[in-house]
Design a protein around this motif. Sequence first.
Motif, PDB file in Angstrom:
ATOM      1  N   GLY A  15       0.801  -1.216   0.000  1.00 24.99           N
ATOM      2  CA  GLY A  15       0.000   0.000   0.000  1.00 24.99           C
ATOM      3  C   GLY A  15       0.840   1.274   0.000  1.00 24.99           C
ATOM      4  N   ASN A  16       2.156   1.134  -0.202  1.00 19.80           N
ATOM      5  CA  ASN A  16       2.999   2.335  -0.236  1.00 19.80           C
ATOM      6  C   ASN A  16       2.946   2.997  -1.604  1.00 19.80           C
ATOM      7  N   PHE A  17       3.062   4.317  -1.589  1.00 17.08           N
ATOM      8  CA  PHE A  17       3.004   5.098  -2.814  1.00 17.08           C
ATOM      9  C   PHE A  17       4.180   4.752  -3.740  1.00 17.08           C
ATOM     10  N   VAL A  18       3.884   4.489  -4.994  1.00 14.62           N
ATOM     11  CA  VAL A  18       4.957   4.213  -5.957  1.00 14.62           C
ATOM     12  C   VAL A  18       5.079   5.368  -6.946  1.00 14.62           C
ATOM     13  N   SER A  19       3.971   5.673  -7.606  1.00  9.14           N
ATOM     14  CA  SER A  19       4.005   6.806  -8.537  1.00  9.14           C
ATOM     15  C   SER A  19       2.581   7.300  -8.772  1.00  9.14           C
ATOM     16  N   HIS A  20       2.456   8.462  -9.382  1.00  8.81           N
ATOM     17  CA  HIS A  20       1.138   8.965  -9.742  1.00  8.81           C
ATOM     18  C   HIS A  20       0.644   8.226 -10.976  1.00  8.81           C
ATOM     19  N   GLY A  21      -0.661   8.019 -11.077  1.00 13.05           N
ATOM     20  CA  GLY A  21      -1.216   7.392 -12.280  1.00 13.05           C
ATOM     21  C   GLY A  21      -1.080   8.326 -13.466  1.00 13.05           C
ATOM     22  N   VAL A  22      -1.044   7.752 -14.662  1.00 18.15           N
ATOM     23  CA  VAL A  22      -0.909   8.582 -15.857  1.00 18.15           C
ATOM     24  C   VAL A  22      -2.294   8.865 -16.432  1.00 18.15           C
ATOM     25  N   PRO A  23      -2.744  10.115 -16.407  1.00 20.81           N
ATOM     26  CA  PRO A  23      -4.079  10.400 -16.931  1.00 20.81           C
ATOM     27  C   PRO A  23      -4.123  10.320 -18.460  1.00 20.81           C
ATOM     28  N   ASP A  24      -5.251   9.870 -18.982  1.00 24.34           N
ATOM     29  CA  ASP A  24      -5.416   9.747 -20.417  1.00 24.34           C
ATOM     30  C   ASP A  24      -6.371  10.854 -20.878  1.00 24.34           C
ATOM     31  N   TYR A  25      -5.784  11.985 -21.289  1.00 24.08           N
ATOM     32  CA  TYR A  25      -6.614  13.153 -21.612  1.00 24.08           C
ATOM     33  C   TYR A  25      -7.406  12.993 -22.906  1.00 24.08           C
ATOM     34  N   ALA A  26      -7.015  11.995 -23.728  1.00 25.70           N
ATOM     35  CA  ALA A  26      -7.764  11.778 -24.979  1.00 25.70           C
ATOM     36  C   ALA A  26      -9.225  11.460 -24.691  1.00 25.70           C
ATOM     37  N   LEU A  27      -9.473  10.914 -23.490  1.00 26.01           N
ATOM     38  CA  LEU A  27     -10.852  10.548 -23.136  1.00 26.01           C
ATOM     39  C   LEU A  27     -11.766  11.770 -23.067  1.00 26.01           C
ATOM     40  N   ILE A  28     -11.156  12.937 -22.799  1.00 27.87           N
ATOM     41  CA  ILE A  28     -11.966  14.158 -22.687  1.00 27.87           C
ATOM     42  C   ILE A  28     -12.641  14.475 -24.026  1.00 27.87           C
TER      43      ILE A  28
END
Lengths: 223, 336, 415
Positions: free
Chosen positions: A69-82
């Motif tokens: 449950g430790n933080f590894v990295s931020h998720g990568v947002p997929d802006y194409a969905l917008i």
Amino acid sequence: MEHVAVWIAAFLTLGIISFLYKDNPWYKLSEAIFVGISAGYWFVVLFWDNIYGKFWVGVFPPDVVDEAGNFVSHGVPDYALIVGAVLGVLMLARLLPGVGWISRWPLAFIVGCTSGLYLMNYFSSNIMRQVQGTIIPLFGIGYGASVYEIIGNIVIVGGTFAGLVYFFFSKEHRGAFGATAKVGIWVIMITFGASFGYTVMSRMSLLIGRIDFLFGDWLGLIK
Amino acid sequence: MSSTTRIRELAVVILILVISVIVYIGKIQGWNNGLMFSPAVSLTVVIVIFLLLLYILLRTLQGHLIGRRTVFLFVGLAVVLPFFMTLTLKFRVSPEVQQLYDALSELQPGSKVLVSFDYDPPSAPELQPMAVAFLRYCLSHDLKVIIIGLWPQGPQQANLALEDALKSKEVAAKKPEYGVDYVNLGFQVGNEFVIQRMGTDFKSMFPKDYSGTVYDDLPLVRNVKNFSNIDYSFNLSAGYPGTQEWVQVAVDRYGLKMGAGNTAVQAPMMYTYLNAGQLVGLLGGMNGAAEFELVTNEIGKGTKFMLSQSFAHMIVIAFIIIGNVAYFKSGRKKKL
Amino acid sequence: MRLLIHTTLFLSVFIFIGSSRIFSVEPSPQVQADTLVNTADTVGVSVAPVTSLLVDDYKYDNGEQLNLSWVPSIDDQLIDGKVSVYRVYRITNDSTRELIAELPPGSNSFTDKNLNRHDTYRYIVAAVSASDDEVLSTTTEPVQPQREWINFRRGYLFLLALIIGGAVIYYIQSARRGKKLFVRKIAGLEAVDEAIGRATEMGRPILYIPGILDMDDVQTLAAITILGRVAHQIADYDTKIRMPVSRSLVMTAARETIKTAYQTAGRPDQYSDDMVSYVTDEQFGYVAAVDGIMVREKPATVFLLGAFFAESLILAETGNSIGAIQIAGTARPAQLPFFIAACDFTLIGEELFAASAYLSGEPKALGSLKGQDVGKAIAMIVILVGVIAVTIGNAWDVKFMNDVKDMLTTIFSTQ
């Protein structure tokens, strides 16, 4: 709780079956419950899978964590969905008088995409592969077919050809062409007969499934 | 409607409910252990039904037509009674089922099999027996099963089928482990576009499995990138999206080897794909399920239901004959 | 509107290209390994190594596969062969070698899948003796799998799509220029006049059911087009029409169509909006309502044209039981048997669209019908020629016939 569930299911099943006697309030109640629940179910599924599962999680992805449950990295947002979401919202313009035409743009996108994809799929699977699959030696490879196989091959090739002739609209059905078209419509009718038989089988299976539930799961009469 | 009819109808409903309650209590208390006719009784029942049909035919020839409720009653009896009969039905395995089985049995242990559950509870009577028999075969023959669903309720049906399959002795002996021997990747929206994307990348369509485990944490699929890692696939289909879409995208574009189990309604349409070699085999309706059970030597619901199915078909054929007799006797517009 | 069509067309072409990967290829590197045996690796030789190990890019993929081929060890004989297995090793970038496959004796090729086009790969194939002595081939030069943008294997698919698509456009243009395109008579259509006449004589209404899908379904569109013609005649004969629908947009379109027909017939005052009524979107609710109308109003003629599902038999059977003449048509194969069994005339599948094109004379509808006929003609000719070629070629081993068959099979293969 299990008892309640099985009784509700049995009550509704019998309600639907009671239509065979005649239309009645029990049937209407069961049908209304079914229609309402399925509409609600679809709404929930589409909301959680499309709007939340695909769009929201895609644009605002949760952080990546390891097993502890430790933080590894931020998720990568997929802006194409917008882009898709905006097109989706434009569909709702249909409801507004005056700007209803805007809804045609997302429709154009959908029609364009699906026709492009379908054209390919249908063309290769339902035309080319089928034509290729119909090119068969009538007497089997190296004359090796039995009488039944030869008859089968002739039916496949002749049936396909005659069926195509029937649906050929640029020539009047006269003479040899008309005779072939007649064979074609016979083949089509025989296919419909087979299809009808299969449908009967399918509907019977559904009835058997319900009977198995009523006499087995509910009343426990089936061993 | 007169009030006496209404009272009579209500009385029948109450009677049915009372009997049901008594039988149900019997089930819970254990003094109702199921009903079974002896062979002699079974045979008598069959003969009585046959004689009744003959009587109806004779009446029809005399010009007396029967009501539609009589037809319903006969079909109902034909479906219900066989459940209690001790008759065994012999049937043979058709070539399309044999081909499906042959292709499956040629797989090496450890081969990866993709099973797509594209149906929901209304089609379960036909497709669930196929699903159970197929999973049972795979899990007892060391084939690795990857489950997905293009219908929202598909993965739930898969879990029910898995539950049943895991109860089998052969499967239990293998002690299959979730994530290693089988995995349920869940549902994904997008119909054939999902299949299209799976052609290049499974993970993008199924980042997590049914219960939320991340794709890469599942040993079975960690190295599965796309269809080229799948040795065999089986599609259980009740409509759109279903076998047609799988054939068009996965088979014809990515060369996936695929067998299909279809509801009887759409099975006739799939024979064209079978003939052209786009499907390795086909199970059509409950009949297909029963034949698959026969070929894999496991008696399941498909076989159990076949007696009812055959009886019902005989009744339907009988009424088609009676109906035609009525048609030719009494002209175009009079109906059953 | 034109812009819209162009966008749609553009997107179609774009997706078509994208989904079939039709264009541009980079030359693929073909690397031949040094065929000399690496003696350092062959201590305790018991079998000869494989030679001529080649790595080749797999053609027309997304840069994920490489083809390996080699000449098997000379000790790999059918009888008394000494090779028990071939092991294929891969070295990704500069890491250590990993075993990726074990192949039976006699193998001379392998396709490595799931590669990454940004990585380089080297391969070694080992011939293994029965006593598990491994003899390695030389290591190949590093290779990167290449991604191709166009799948040239599908060139024929593109060509055929172009021919049929071209035919559709050609015929649409011809129809627009006023050329008369011939469409054969359709049996069900000829019954329409008779059916309307019968209703007029009997003084009973005509019931028109346009299926249960919305205006975006092509079958509903065909049904509304045919309605145009039916309504025209109804207006002429002054017969009553009753049209319950299950979609609001269909209601609007149907009202428009009937109104126009009455205006053209010179009887605008006879038209009323009540002719078309909306019932409900819910499938069986709609069916129950239509059944009710049939039983109460006893129409002389029933039209069931459009997209139907499980309700097809219920509707057709009720119509039959009241003794109406029924003309049905749908492109849904699963429902056609029911219509054929219970109706007097049925427009089967494409006949529905042909009927609508024939009646409307609309260039786009007529053009696509004719264009599709070109496709059917091609299919018929290919099947005929192909079957003759393969039958004769097989039976008497005629080379020319075999060549024809091979050519057709290649063209129509989609893999």
